[in-house]
Motif scaffolding. Structure first.
Motif, short mmCIF file in Angstrom:
data_model
loop_
_atom_site.label_atom_id
_atom_site.label_comp_id
_atom_site.label_asym_id
_atom_site.label_seq_id
_atom_site.Cartn_x
_atom_site.Cartn_y
_atom_site.Cartn_z
N LYS A 171 0.86 -1.18 0.00
CA LYS A 171 0.00 0.00 0.00
C LYS A 171 0.90 1.23 0.00
N LEU A 172 1.19 1.75 -1.19
CA LEU A 172 2.11 2.87 -1.34
C LEU A 172 1.35 4.15 -1.68
N ARG A 173 1.79 5.24 -1.07
CA ARG A 173 1.28 6.55 -1.45
C ARG A 173 2.05 7.03 -2.68
N LEU A 174 1.49 7.97 -3.41
CA LEU A 174 2.15 8.48 -4.60
C LEU A 174 3.50 9.12 -4.27
N LYS A 175 3.60 9.74 -3.10
CA LYS A 175 4.87 10.33 -2.67
C LYS A 175 5.94 9.24 -2.52
N GLN A 176 5.55 8.09 -1.97
CA GLN A 176 6.47 6.97 -1.83
C GLN A 176 6.88 6.43 -3.20
N TRP B 12 8.72 3.83 -11.87
CA TRP B 12 7.44 4.51 -11.62
C TRP B 12 6.30 3.78 -12.30
N ARG C 20 0.24 -0.84 -7.98
CA ARG C 20 -0.79 -0.23 -7.11
C ARG C 20 -2.18 -0.59 -7.60
#
Length: 181
Positions: free
Chosen positions: A30-35, A145, A152
């Motif tokens: 579960k990654l945030r876009l910042k990560q 990316w 995701r």
């Protein structure tokens, strides 16, 4: 010059596909876009420094070292994949090797070791250093990316099984590296 740039971009794309494939598995965290952004930059950074070190070392070391780097990368991916797989089966909320801190270091190192091997060869053949590492860093960042973002999306589809699937992908990719050397 154009022929060398095209050749280097093709090599960079091929090396970056490792980062894409592994990013696909890691993206199931579960990654945030910042990560995702930071992980891509980190992998790109490693894809600049590892071939640079390889180019420098290629002027001094034999080609046998490239085989060692591929084995080391495969073993790191096996460990990371197995850990993710076990964590997913146990239902652990937090993974020991999440793509942050030491886990991010291991992830970036594992996908960039093959670029060290290529750097060895480029060093032996006298390729343009700055052009080479710029191509490798750019391709690895963009492909990481893309892999993480695709991962995701898949994570949302597979829910609790996404970490098991991600670990399986990493493990399989590690086996591929070990058995194609």
């Amino acid at each position: 010059m154009a022929g060398e740039l095209l050749t280097l971009m093709l090599m960079a794309f091929a090396l970056g596909m490792d980062a894409f494939s592994v990013g696909l598995g890691m993206g199931m965290f579960k990654l945030r876009l910042k990560q995702v952004f930071f992980i891509g930059l980190t992998v790109g950074f490693f894809h600049i420094w590892m071939p640079l070190l390889g180019i420098v070392a290629g002027r001094f070391l034999s080609s046998q070292f490239g085989t060692f780097a591929s084995y080391a990368g495969g073993i790191l991916l096996l460990i990371l994949g197995l850990q993710m797989f076990i964590s997913g089966i146990k239902g652990d909320e937090g993974s020991l090797l999440a793509p942050v801190g030491m886990g991010l270091f291991i992830f970036a190192l594992s996908v960039s070791l093959d670029s060290f091997s290529v750097g060895l060869t480029l060093g032996i053949y006298g390729a343009k250093t700055v052009l080479s590492i710029a191509c490798f860093g750019f391709a690895a960042t963009i492909l990481t990316w893309l892999g993480l973002l695709a991962g995701r999306k898949v994570q949302g589809l597979f829910g609790v099984y996404s970490e098991v699937l991600g670990g399986s992908i990493l493990f399989a990719f590690g086996l591929k590296l070990l058995f194609t050397v």
